[in-house]
Write a protein that holds these residues in place. Structure first.
Motif, PDB file in Angstrom:
ATOM      1  N   ALA A  27       0.942  -1.133   0.046  1.00  0.00           N
ATOM      2  CA  ALA A  27      -0.099  -0.001   0.190  1.00  0.00           C
ATOM      3  C   ALA A  27       0.825   1.114  -0.010  1.00  0.00           C
ATOM      4  O   ALA A  27       0.737   2.030   0.874  1.00  0.00           O
ATOM      5  CB  ALA A  27      -1.068  -0.291   1.261  1.00  0.00           C
ATOM      6  N   CYS A  28       1.756   1.277  -1.057  1.00  0.00           N
ATOM      7  CA  CYS A  28       2.769   2.431  -0.873  1.00  0.00           C
ATOM      8  C   CYS A  28       2.084   3.865  -1.178  1.00  0.00           C
ATOM      9  O   CYS A  28       0.954   3.807  -1.943  1.00  0.00           O
ATOM     10  CB  CYS A  28       3.650   2.280  -2.249  1.00  0.00           C
ATOM     11  SG  CYS A  28       4.361   0.623  -2.269  1.00  0.00           S
ATOM     12  N   ASP A  29       2.340   4.858  -0.383  1.00  0.00           N
ATOM     13  CA  ASP A  29       1.704   6.055  -0.445  1.00  0.00           C
ATOM     14  C   ASP A  29       1.810   6.826  -1.659  1.00  0.00           C
ATOM     15  O   ASP A  29       1.342   8.132  -2.033  1.00  0.00           O
ATOM     16  CB  ASP A  29       1.737   6.724   0.994  1.00  0.00           C
ATOM     17  CG  ASP A  29       3.216   7.292   1.013  1.00  0.00           C
ATOM     18  OD1 ASP A  29       4.191   7.100   0.206  1.00  0.00           O
ATOM     19  OD2 ASP A  29       3.531   7.429   2.207  1.00  0.00           O
ATOM     20  N   VAL A  33      -1.306   4.154  -9.175  1.00  0.00           N
ATOM     21  CA  VAL A  33      -2.537   3.501  -9.624  1.00  0.00           C
ATOM     22  C   VAL A  33      -3.765   3.724  -8.580  1.00  0.00           C
ATOM     23  O   VAL A  33      -4.825   3.584  -8.727  1.00  0.00           O
ATOM     24  CB  VAL A  33      -2.044   1.913  -9.543  1.00  0.00           C
ATOM     25  CG1 VAL A  33      -3.463   1.284  -9.934  1.00  0.00           C
ATOM     26  CG2 VAL A  33      -1.089   1.679 -10.700  1.00  0.00           C
ATOM     27  N   TYR A  34      -3.243   3.519  -7.122  1.00  0.00           N
ATOM     28  CA  TYR A  34      -4.399   3.374  -5.986  1.00  0.00           C
ATOM     29  C   TYR A  34      -4.499   4.783  -5.275  1.00  0.00           C
ATOM     30  O   TYR A  34      -5.519   5.347  -4.892  1.00  0.00           O
ATOM     31  CB  TYR A  34      -4.227   2.473  -4.983  1.00  0.00           C
ATOM     32  CG  TYR A  34      -3.779   1.039  -5.746  1.00  0.00           C
ATOM     33  CD1 TYR A  34      -4.701   0.490  -6.437  1.00  0.00           C
ATOM     34  CD2 TYR A  34      -2.623   0.369  -5.692  1.00  0.00           C
ATOM     35  CE1 TYR A  34      -4.544  -0.927  -6.961  1.00  0.00           C
ATOM     36  CE2 TYR A  34      -2.175  -0.665  -6.060  1.00  0.00           C
ATOM     37  CZ  TYR A  34      -3.322  -1.448  -7.033  1.00  0.00           C
ATOM     38  OH  TYR A  34      -3.112  -2.520  -7.313  1.00  0.00           O
ATOM     39  N   GLU A  35      -3.459   5.702  -5.160  1.00  0.00           N
ATOM     40  CA  GLU A  35      -3.238   6.774  -4.307  1.00  0.00           C
ATOM     41  C   GLU A  35      -3.716   8.190  -5.005  1.00  0.00           C
ATOM     42  O   GLU A  35      -3.681   9.329  -4.427  1.00  0.00           O
ATOM     43  CB  GLU A  35      -2.014   6.833  -3.603  1.00  0.00           C
ATOM     44  CG  GLU A  35      -1.665   5.257  -2.874  1.00  0.00           C
ATOM     45  CD  GLU A  35      -2.832   5.496  -1.475  1.00  0.00           C
ATOM     46  OE1 GLU A  35      -3.366   6.568  -1.242  1.00  0.00           O
ATOM     47  OE2 GLU A  35      -3.038   4.057  -1.272  1.00  0.00           O
ATOM     48  N   HIS A  36      -3.712   8.177  -6.528  1.00  0.00           N
ATOM     49  CA  HIS A  36      -3.568   9.533  -7.057  1.00  0.00           C
ATOM     50  C   HIS A  36      -5.094   9.719  -7.766  1.00  0.00           C
ATOM     51  O   HIS A  36      -6.004   8.861  -7.091  1.00  0.00           O
ATOM     52  CB  HIS A  36      -2.683   9.537  -8.219  1.00  0.00           C
ATOM     53  CG  HIS A  36      -1.398   9.601  -7.792  1.00  0.00           C
ATOM     54  ND1 HIS A  36      -0.349  10.463  -8.430  1.00  0.00           N
ATOM     55  CD2 HIS A  36      -0.600   9.349  -6.580  1.00  0.00           C
ATOM     56  CE1 HIS A  36       0.787  10.415  -7.705  1.00  0.00           C
ATOM     57  NE2 HIS A  36       0.720   9.818  -6.316  1.00  0.00           N
ATOM     58  N   ARG A 148       5.384   0.484   1.711  1.00  0.00           N
ATOM     59  CA  ARG A 148       5.056  -0.119   3.225  1.00  0.00           C
ATOM     60  C   ARG A 148       3.394  -1.030   2.791  1.00  0.00           C
ATOM     61  O   ARG A 148       2.855  -0.918   1.666  1.00  0.00           O
ATOM     62  CB  ARG A 148       4.522   0.769   4.091  1.00  0.00           C
ATOM     63  CG  ARG A 148       5.980   1.557   4.803  1.00  0.00           C
ATOM     64  CD  ARG A 148       5.501   2.400   5.742  1.00  0.00           C
ATOM     65  NE  ARG A 148       4.482   3.489   5.460  1.00  0.00           N
ATOM     66  CZ  ARG A 148       4.841   4.661   5.441  1.00  0.00           C
ATOM     67  NH1 ARG A 148       6.086   5.076   5.227  1.00  0.00           N
ATOM     68  NH2 ARG A 148       4.037   5.576   5.385  1.00  0.00           N
ATOM     69  N   TYR A 149       3.367  -1.865   3.807  1.00  0.00           N
ATOM     70  CA  TYR A 149       2.132  -2.880   3.646  1.00  0.00           C
ATOM     71  C   TYR A 149       1.323  -1.830   4.279  1.00  0.00           C
ATOM     72  O   TYR A 149       1.467  -0.893   4.898  1.00  0.00           O
ATOM     73  CB  TYR A 149       2.394  -4.180   4.587  1.00  0.00           C
ATOM     74  CG  TYR A 149       3.363  -5.207   3.991  1.00  0.00           C
ATOM     75  CD1 TYR A 149       3.148  -6.098   3.234  1.00  0.00           C
ATOM     76  CD2 TYR A 149       4.845  -4.865   4.442  1.00  0.00           C
ATOM     77  CE1 TYR A 149       4.084  -6.999   2.617  1.00  0.00           C
ATOM     78  CE2 TYR A 149       5.820  -5.920   4.053  1.00  0.00           C
ATOM     79  CZ  TYR A 149       5.229  -6.899   2.956  1.00  0.00           C
ATOM     80  OH  TYR A 149       6.154  -7.773   2.495  1.00  0.00           O
ATOM     81  N   GLN A 150      -0.226  -2.401   3.846  1.00  0.00           N
ATOM     82  CA  GLN A 150      -1.318  -1.929   4.427  1.00  0.00           C
ATOM     83  C   GLN A 150      -1.236  -1.637   5.978  1.00  0.00           C
ATOM     84  O   GLN A 150      -1.545  -0.830   6.682  1.00  0.00           O
ATOM     85  CB  GLN A 150      -2.545  -2.837   4.142  1.00  0.00           C
ATOM     86  CG  GLN A 150      -3.942  -2.131   4.524  1.00  0.00           C
ATOM     87  CD  GLN A 150      -4.279  -1.414   3.423  1.00  0.00           C
ATOM     88  OE1 GLN A 150      -4.087  -1.693   2.094  1.00  0.00           O
ATOM     89  NE2 GLN A 150      -4.663  -0.128   3.618  1.00  0.00           N
ATOM     90  N   HIS A 151      -0.502  -2.652   6.878  1.00  0.00           N
ATOM     91  CA  HIS A 151      -0.452  -2.494   8.242  1.00  0.00           C
ATOM     92  C   HIS A 151       0.645  -1.570   8.545  1.00  0.00           C
ATOM     93  O   HIS A 151       0.913  -1.361   9.903  1.00  0.00           O
ATOM     94  CB  HIS A 151      -0.159  -3.962   8.812  1.00  0.00           C
ATOM     95  CG  HIS A 151       1.195  -4.790   8.265  1.00  0.00           C
ATOM     96  ND1 HIS A 151       2.470  -4.190   8.399  1.00  0.00           N
ATOM     97  CD2 HIS A 151       1.047  -5.794   7.824  1.00  0.00           C
ATOM     98  CE1 HIS A 151       3.237  -4.989   7.917  1.00  0.00           C
ATOM     99  NE2 HIS A 151       2.577  -6.032   7.436  1.00  0.00           N
ATOM    100  N   GLY A 152       1.340  -1.025   7.555  1.00  0.00           N
ATOM    101  CA  GLY A 152       2.464   0.167   8.077  1.00  0.00           C
ATOM    102  C   GLY A 152       3.900  -0.374   7.989  1.00  0.00           C
ATOM    103  O   GLY A 152       4.577   0.212   8.064  1.00  0.00           O
ATOM    104  N   PRO A 208       8.630  11.281  -9.287  1.00  0.00           N
ATOM    105  CA  PRO A 208       7.159  10.746  -8.760  1.00  0.00           C
ATOM    106  C   PRO A 208       6.142  11.498  -9.547  1.00  0.00           C
ATOM    107  O   PRO A 208       6.322  12.839 -10.070  1.00  0.00           O
ATOM    108  CB  PRO A 208       7.172  11.367  -7.157  1.00  0.00           C
ATOM    109  CG  PRO A 208       8.300  12.230  -7.168  1.00  0.00           C
ATOM    110  CD  PRO A 208       9.442  11.842  -8.246  1.00  0.00           C
ATOM    111  N   HIS A 209       4.983  10.551  -9.948  1.00  0.00           N
ATOM    112  CA  HIS A 209       4.022  11.303 -10.818  1.00  0.00           C
ATOM    113  C   HIS A 209       3.399  12.606  -9.974  1.00  0.00           C
ATOM    114  O   HIS A 209       3.212  12.322  -9.046  1.00  0.00           O
ATOM    115  CB  HIS A 209       2.951  10.176 -11.043  1.00  0.00           C
ATOM    116  CG  HIS A 209       3.606   9.375 -12.013  1.00  0.00           C
ATOM    117  ND1 HIS A 209       4.495   9.653 -13.092  1.00  0.00           N
ATOM    118  CD2 HIS A 209       3.498   7.850 -12.227  1.00  0.00           C
ATOM    119  CE1 HIS A 209       4.931   8.657 -13.925  1.00  0.00           C
ATOM    120  NE2 HIS A 209       4.269   7.607 -13.240  1.00  0.00           N
TER     121      HIS A 209
END
Ligand code: SF4
Length: 736
Positions: A27-29, A33-36, A148-152, A208-209
């Protein structure tokens, strides 16, 4: 310098990115793909079904056959592609290989975080020859800042374990390299060292995008932090003898030689890459997901449309277009406007330079000049051209800052006109922007609120240079308008406004004049044309800057003739005594500011820190002396330009040094300037015959060597400054 309006849209897709798995185990911040902005992943299947894989393969094979492609690139991507697991991965590879492999060669690639790599998966990848790129941002601290993973928890250890598998002799053939996303909060030296520890066959760095709406993080006060970060790594990399290819640097070097960048990040989007999503949708490159929700969508799918249908879409065809700013940019053939997605801004979409524009320009300019100055030799024509290109960037950046401070009125109108002219007449704009004293004015405008009217003077100069019949309103000062790099028009009655047309006229309340020889109100800047060297006698620009000395008033016709005689003689002397300086002077010396002569007739000369290409000299009819002054001052001008780009000195060290050529102790920059100027002067005297000349040569050589020792002793030289001074010392040593 050539300008590329845009490259034609591609007629073929050469690389297909298959999103074989849409989800990720991390779950990279910083994940685009997921965070933007784009969130379309939420409504898609988790992975590509066998039916979708098959249809995608058929579309690829059709396209390869129709266009007789001898190779197509297929990149397995995600999410995290290894989440497919070994069975589904092997099945997908087998299906694609049987369909596509029947018509063309496949260049297989995979981009992964490497965490799930096992012997079984590695065997499958090896069997199909899938080259694996792993995403890793440096050592533990740097990588786990974002990855990082979802759990941090951090992913560094798991990724390094996966890489260790690829480093084994058996799997090394499929280890493609490491992709590192830049974070300027990380120490570039530490990142470089940590990445090399993984023994990658290749490295690449990804900015970084980001877009103009969501700009990348920039530390306060840092103008080009990403260029600085990458340049730090490049300096290490060069010093280490390029231990591994670094794609970004190699791509930029390839474009310098007129080659292809082989990447969409720089050198222009070639528009030959297509993405197939888990549901079979055709999409634009993934980076579009950073711009707005649904930005990558095309509305087409492999079930309904071919790759040729995709290429015919306007959204695909417009990807190779460049903004007007980029088209006029001196490094556009290298940068290509950066990544398409990084140009996005609400309102005008992608019709902008990259949000990394300043960094890209700085990176390219530094790359071009670094090898030239590290050895301490700046006399060559190519080195001076590189400095000129960088200076143009500085001046353009300053002009933009000035324009931003002008909300409306004539200056803002002039700026709008300049932007338009920059599109239509880029060569004329470049010619005028190269005028050395625009930068002096821009700095005074920003620091001391000097008149913004110079923007209109600048626009007028471009109009006249281009011969465009448009008009611009200018504000005379003391009854005069000075057009940078062209000359001065005197308007009787001291009007407070005038209108200049690019057709070569000026009109004001009460009169008109023509900006051409024969009209008594127009006085062009005197130009001395020596054939290969053409230089202006800049005697009227209100912003001509002469360091400590006063500028002489405008020259008489006899003064100009006298200067022409003296320069003709001096130029012959330079060709005789300093042949290595000739090409640099031809390309870089644009103006001489005549100074008020000293009362005791001693020689007088100076250089402004902010006026690249201009030197100040008091008239002398001694060509031997004038030759030395020209070379000496131009050395200062070049080094000032280098200091704009590179940290040769450590600003934290406050030292002063006694040198033989000044009675007062000098700060490190003054000493460095003296060393560099005296290097060239010593070299000139070295070429002159006779015992007296030999004595003067020895004196210059010895005082330069002594100053080098003294400067080294202060500890004020930054690592690059040490290289620079080492180069000078080596050059002097070679004379003995
Ligand atoms: S450096 Fe900036 S203006 Fe030049 S091509 Fe790149 S993005 Fe465009």
């Amino acid at each position: 310098m050539t300008y590329r309006a845009s490259s034609p849209p591609s007629e073929v897709v050469r690389q297909f990115v298959l999103k074989v798995h849409g989800l990720c185990n991390l779950a990279c911040d910083h994940c685009y793909v997921y965070e933007h902005a784009d969130q379309t992943w939420r409504d898609r299947p988790a992975f590509m079904t066998p039916a979708t894989v098959r249809r995608a393969a058929e579309r690829i094979a059709d396209h390869a056959a129709r266009h007789r492609l001898d190779t197509v690139g297929i990149v397995l991507h995600g999410g995290e592609p290894l989440l497919l697991g070994p069975d589904r991965l092997e099945a997908a590879l087998t299906a694609i290989a049987s369909v596509v492999g029947a018509v063309t060669r496949i260049d297989w690639r995979m981009q992964t975080n490497g965490i799930l790599l096992t012997d079984r998966l590695a065997e499958i990848l090896l069997a199909f020859g899938v080259k694996v790129g792993v995403s890793l941002d440096g050592g533990r601290e740097a990588n786990d800042r974002h990855r990082r993973y979802q759990h941090g928890g951090g992913s560094f250890d798991a990724t390094v374990r996966g890489i260790s598998l690829l480093r084994q002799e058996r799997y090394r053939p499929v280890y493609a390299g490491i992709l590192c996303t830049v974070d300027v909060a990380n120490d570039p030296d530490a990142v470089y060292t940590a990445l090399l520890e993984q023994q990658p066959p290749r490295l690449d760095f990804l900015l970084p995008h980001a877009t103009w709406e969501t700009p990348p993080p920039r530390p306060a006060g840092a103008a080009t932090p990403y260029a600085d970060w990458l340049n730090r790594i490049r300096t290490r990399w060069l010093a280490d003898g390029r231990p591994v290819p670094i794609r970004l640097f190699d791509s930029l070097e390839a474009t310098a030689a007129g080659g292809d960048s082989e990447t969409e990040s720089v050198g222009g989007d070639r528009g030959d890459l297509a993405v197939i999503e888990t549901d079979g949708s055709w999409e634009q490159p993934d980076s579009m997901k950073t711009t707005f929700d649904g930005a990558a969508a095309t509305g087409l799918s492999v079930f309904t449309a071919s790759a040729d249908d995709l290429l015919r879409l306007p959204v695909m065809r417009q990807r190779t277009a460049l903004s007007a700013t980029c088209r006029a940019c001196p490094v556009v053939t290298r940068c290509g406007g950066g990544l398409y997605a990084h140009r996005y801004r609400h309102g005008n979409g992608f019709d902008n330079p990259s949000v990394y524009c300043a960094d890209l320009k700085e990176l390219i300019v530094t790359m071009d000049s670094l090898p030239l100055w590290v050895v301490g030799r700046l006399s060559g024509g190519d080195a001076v051209t590189a400095l000129s290109v960088a200076q143009e960037s500085f001046v353009r950046a300053l002009l933009v800052t000035v324009a931003d401070s002008c909300d409306d009125g004539p200056a803002a109108d002039a700026w709008d006109l300049l932007e338009d002219l920059d599109t239509r007449f880029p060569d004329a704009v470049r010619q005028v922007v190269a005028h050395p004293f625009l930068r002096v004015w821009a700095i005074r405008r920003l620091r001391e609120n000097a008149s913004a009217g110079r923007l209109a003077d600048l626009a007028a100069a471009v109009l006249v240079t281009a011969g465009d019949p448009a008009e611009v309103v200018v504000t005379p000062r003391d009854g005069r308008v000075h057009l940078p790099a062209l000359g001065t028009v005197t308007l009787p009655g001291a009007p407070d406004r005038a209108v200049i047309s690019g057709a070569g006229t000026v009109r004001w309340d009460g009169g008109t004049a023509r900006l051409e020889d024969g009209d008594p109100r127009w006085r062009p800047a005197p130009v001395v044309d020596l054939g290969d060297l053409v230089v202006r006698l800049e005697d009227a620009d209100p912003y001509r800057d002469c360091h400590d000395w006063p500028a002489a008033p405008p020259l008489s016709a006899e003064d100009v003739r006298s200067w022409t005689r003296a320069l003709t003689g001096a130029w012959q002397v330079i060709k005789r005594d300093a042949p290595g300086q000739v090409e640099g002077l031809v390309r870089g010396l644009r103006a001489i500011v005549p100074l008020v002569p000293a009362a005791d007739a001693t020689l007088r000369s100076a250089t402004s820190r902010h006026a690249f290409g201009a030197v100040g000299i008091a008239a002398t009819d001694d060509p031997e002396a004038l030759a030395v002054l020209l070379v000496h001052e131009f050395q200062h001008s070049k080094l000032a330009a280098v200091l704009d780009e590179h940290d040769l000195l450590d600003p934290r060290i406050e030292a002063t040094v006694r040198v033989a050529w000044r009675s007062d102790p000098r700060p490190p920059e003054g000493v460095l300037q003296g060393i560099y100027a005296h290097l060239a002067v010593a070299d000139m005297w070295r070429h002159r015959p006779g015992a007296a000349a030999a004595e003067i040569y020895a004196s210059y050589r010895n005082r330069t060597t002594a100053a080098i020792d003294a400067l080294r002793g202060t500890g004020a030289l930054a690592p690059l400054g040490q290289s620079f001074v080492d180069g000078i010392a080596a050059e002097i040593a070679s004379w003995r």
